[in-house]
Design an enzyme around this catalytic site. Structure first.
Site, PDB file in Angstrom:
ATOM      1  N   THR A 252      10.850  51.678  -0.483  1.00 58.08           N
ATOM      2  CA  THR A 252       9.912  50.802  -1.216  1.00 58.08           C
ATOM      3  C   THR A 252      10.079  49.583  -1.105  1.00 58.08           C
ATOM      4  O   THR A 252       9.102  48.659  -1.162  1.00 58.08           O
ATOM      5  CB  THR A 252       9.912  51.449  -2.624  1.00 58.08           C
ATOM      6  N   SER A 253      11.406  49.047  -1.518  1.00 59.50           N
ATOM      7  CA  SER A 253      11.622  47.596  -1.619  1.00 59.50           C
ATOM      8  C   SER A 253      11.302  47.104  -0.317  1.00 59.50           C
ATOM      9  O   SER A 253      10.562  45.675  -0.357  1.00 59.50           O
ATOM     10  CB  SER A 253      12.994  47.416  -2.068  1.00 59.50           C
TER      11      SER A 253
ATOM     12  N   GLY B 164      11.492  56.545  -0.758  1.00 65.15           N
ATOM     13  CA  GLY B 164      12.904  56.274  -1.080  1.00 65.15           C
ATOM     14  C   GLY B 164      12.802  55.153  -1.797  1.00 65.15           C
ATOM     15  O   GLY B 164      11.846  54.138  -1.609  1.00 65.15           O
ATOM     16  N   CYS B 165      13.881  54.741  -2.473  1.00 67.58           N
ATOM     17  CA  CYS B 165      14.138  53.500  -3.198  1.00 67.58           C
ATOM     18  C   CYS B 165      14.081  52.239  -2.232  1.00 67.58           C
ATOM     19  O   CYS B 165      13.527  51.378  -2.406  1.00 67.58           O
ATOM     20  CB  CYS B 165      15.337  53.724  -4.276  1.00 67.58           C
ATOM     21  N   TYR B 166      15.060  52.289  -1.306  1.00 66.57           N
ATOM     22  CA  TYR B 166      15.107  51.086  -0.150  1.00 66.57           C
ATOM     23  C   TYR B 166      13.883  51.124   0.405  1.00 66.57           C
ATOM     24  O   TYR B 166      13.544  49.815   0.469  1.00 66.57           O
ATOM     25  CB  TYR B 166      16.368  51.608   0.751  1.00 66.57           C
TER      26      TYR B 166
END
Lengths: 345, 345, 345, 345
Positions: free
Chosen positions: C152-153, C148-150
């Protein structure tokens, strides 16, 4: 205190009407309707309005609403508006209609751009609600057809020139740009944030429905039939319309001379600001207000005049002008509820 | 009618003060100053204000202005503010100062985050202008230190919890996001449109000057010394601050129970809206107003409460609160001139 | 040349995959599917892609597509993805799945946050596609669960600290902000331009579905079970995620010491840029790329470290990372097709 | 591998040149200059470029740079450009100049819109770098005058019509809208985020310096002297120009017939996309690329044709076209380094 109702309160025009009415000292909102949000408090539909109204969205029950309200604002799409307006009139209400249904005098023109009209007998009675042009008729009206946003910006930008026969009627080109509230609150892919943001496009070239409305007003001002090129564009901002208008001068007036004509024409208008030479309008400077700012330049090289006219499409282009019309109908000071300064930045 | 002056009128706080004052029925603006625009009509500095004021920017001549005005709004940068405020006070004016110069009680704290203070004797007299916490003192004040934008959002979001000793004082983390008007109107590369638009960044981590102001207020509320982690971020919008605040609960209150405490605490506050469970605030719903919207969630898994507090940084975070303080000082209804509904969208 | 298909090409992740694949020298797109746009050329669905692909959207016919493609990118919503992935695997394709369906190891956790899993037997086989943590496994994978995007960060921002046991595991607070492409291309009122623009809000506090995914990765890094507070927010920009992460240090490392640890950890990573002391990341500086920029500050006053981690949610947070995984699976240079510099401004 | 230098690298045109050059397989950047940032690594001036270049900004030392570079891109303001270009030419370099200094053939015209020209002898030699019109000359040029952004969008939108004598030469009206990168990176109040965001305005009506450049190209295409009305506007987006162009047809061609003429004219052009009937361009669909998208409508009612032409002002309007010219001069495939698909959204 005038009692009013907003029919179709859950769109952007609806919330703007309610924002303005919440601060209007002589208007009391007694009913708001929404098919989609029936039963929901309006402060939940629009959290911005939380605490300002103690109203729940209801269905449109004409008898019930007419018993409570003296004047009706219809903020419905065209076609839906004319389905309820005759009944409200028959029930004794006055109506300010923000749809396109009663703006065109000529039934055939209406039907060629929209669809069959179900109450054409009212077209003659309805008054086109642009106070700077038709103030005295509006005061006596039972049904006001509130102008479209683009046509408002164009009519105010051209009126002094057409009234003075200062431009060639076949030379008018109108390049307009509107903020995205103009596209409404309906669910369309083209209205999604990521489709609009950082984008810009023209749409409806040579086919936008505001064209006949523009031409009707301009023809009336000129006393002859006018056809224009009108190109709307979609701006990645919430609010604002800027119309850049081109026309060939019939004389060789300078910028200063033309501005002088505009200043005189609009000297007593509370909502039109003619800018000094060298200054051009910006939609940011009229945000949230009923103002129309106008600047212009005479281009000696080409013999054309270029007029730039700016409004807030939701306000002078819709809800604000509706309240201006309401004030006129009810004999209230025209500026009442509309005097707040623009929100900048 | 109270006569007021705005010192430093050409910044974003200045134009917001003038916007609000233009609609205030009991305030008359008698002077506006600007070093940069001295001699220019204020409606030319800010075309949005065209037609609302017949004032020309002047230099700061304390004697001359004090002769005309009863109350002074100083919208100057820190350091510049304290260069004129003592003289205005001596000349008999009351002052609402929107800079940071008189917000910190402790001179040493001020001097460690800013620079030498030239009128430290006034620090004890100045009243911190957060009406929801210090209303009675404000009413009697001669000098009000109008709170910072971030500290306002944080103090209102935490006051009920600290007053009730419901959170661990060493657990507070504040993640704030501000619109770009918060960076002011000065010419900096980082404030250019193309540097801000489509961007987002944190800045001043563990070093922002609003930290001691936040800690001063929270410590006072808690009755013990509090240190917080405070991280500001720059949002690509004009207006609005949203602070997301994390703290460990000392009890196991549910979301509903905590909201109940907030509702009771703010029941009589005209500008605080506590949102119902399941609803969270958005900066778009307070735009242009003095409102503070608060929502919260108790996270059972981690034992923390997460509070979200939202204001318009130019309004409740600056000019609006200044007018609220002006109203209190002058014995005017606190809501006067501040009751317009938010501009949405 | 590897032959690939994009299943679910008409969303924002789909168009980003196609944008990147159009410039990938070792990938050939042989099929794109879309239920909504079946039969329409992809260059008409996305005019930006006009001239780049000669493909028409088709329905998902697994047999037909598997006959043409070696590797499948599934850019479908969760649940829809697991309805086709087992069949693609059985047909001999490799799959990089951009949905959430195979990210969580624990079926029960998946089912408590999503719904019943129809192919739980694949959960053990699927490799979590974060190359900076699981590169060697990805190279051998048949099914990669693209993160997921969140998450990953967050994982990249915390990995060096958790691997080194430098922070208290119960102290982690994650405050994330995402651009609006993260909300997808579906028609929702909350995704309309005028609802998002000039707004900012938190959502899904203490209940967002990326929470278990974040906790799974962080727990694995720490070797113990971790629970976090995670608050996502919606930014009025198209692209970008910025996560501000707070944790209590177990030592007293300075900013410089911590940055040194990050520099060493990521020295060989082509897509992670650790910023020098005093510099903080901005989503604008990674736009359109697979980069993750990381900055941090040690706050001596509170003993916390604040990490700021930034990615493009559509790229390193979705399509870019999927292509990085594709490269690894196919034995291609990891940077292939991903080396273009960020688009700024 | 061609060795190139970028003179004036710290503006938006500079960073765009570097972005494109970083991915160009046959160009090596050997020097970047910036007065303001002399001594600073370019990856610090533009964090987006961090890791892409190992270059430090230097002062302009013509001898030193000419010893390293074969071709010079000058991304300086007008006047500054002509102060260095003759020396670079004398030192044996080829030059692609992105300023206005060598665009106008007629020295008097240049001097009436700009200032005295210090190397008028080069005006005859300089080739106007619009490859779609002057490809063969560019290939042999030593000095290319890279076209302005507005003129590029206009020339491509009108070339087929003027070449075919299909419009009345005295009827051309050009209404253009540009993203804010077009205003440059200099510190001006009008370029601040809060001045531009949510705003829209016209500027330079009947007086913009791109007017003579537009007229020069159109006159050459038509074989007769042309004067136009040209109105630029400032869009609240980073990138993109959209020009809406109005002209009276000399024949009665339909939309389909006119589009057919455009399709044929641009059939072999790699960077021009003529859209099918019913489709109109959007700046969002060319972002970051050297593409020009063109749509048009014949308006039977008024006899006019309305053309909409769209480019990325930083790319096809500046840096991208410069690289296209560089490719032509160096005998490299014209598309080299310019083939990436647009970034949407």
């Amino acid at each position: 205190m005038e009692k009013v109702a907003v029919i179709g309160a859950s769109g952007y025009t609806g919330v703007e009407l309610l924002r303005l009415l919440s601060g209007h000292p002589q208007a009391e909102v007694v009913a708001v309707t929404s098919r989609q949000y029936e039963g929901m408090p309006i402060g939940r539909v629009f959290p911005s309005l939380g605490g300002y109204f103690d109203l729940v969205c209801e269905a449109v029950d004409i008898e019930s609403i007419a018993a409570r309200a003296d004047l009706i604002f219809t903020a419905l799409p065209h076609k839906s508006a004319m389905e309820v307006i005759p009944d409200f009139l028959n029930a004794g209400c006055k109506v300010v209609d923000l749809s396109a249904d009663y703006r065109l005098r000529d039934r055939q023109v209406y039907e060629s751009w929209y669809q069959t009209h179900s109450s054409p007998e009212l077209l003659a009675e309805a008054v086109y609600g642009l106070p700077e042009l038709y103030r005295s008729q509006i005061k006596k009206a039972r049904l006001v057809a509130n102008p479209g946003c683009y046509p408002t910006s164009v009519a105010l930008g051209l009126a002094p020139l057409l009234e003075g026969q200062l431009i060639a009627c076949d030379s008018i080109i109108i390049d307009s740009k509107s903020g995205t509230t103009g596209a409404g609150r309906g669910l369309k892919e083209a209205s999604l944030y990521c489709e609009v943001n950082e984008g810009f496009k023209a749409y409806g070239i040579a086919s936008h429905r505001h064209t006949p409305e523009i031409e009707q007003t301009l023809s009336q001002l000129a006393g002859e039939s006018i056809q224009v090129s009108f190109t709307p564009h979609l701006l990645p901002v919430d609010r604002g319309i800027l119309s850049t208008i081109y026309a060939s001068q019939t004389n060789d007036y300078s910028t200063a001379e033309l501005l002088d004509i505009f200043h005189k024409r609009y000297a007593d208008e509370p909502f039109v600001r003619v800018l000094p030479e060298g200054q051009l309008p910006n939609i940011a400077y009229v945000r949230g207000t009923n103002l129309c700012d106008i600047g212009l330049v005479a281009d000696e090289r080409t013999g054309r005049v270029i007029i730039v006219s700016v409004i807030d499409n939701l306000c002078k282009g819709a809800a604000g002008q509706a309240i201006q019309n309401f004030n006129l109908i009810c004999g209230i000071d025209e500026r009442c509820g509309l005097s707040a300064a623009p929100l900048f930045p």
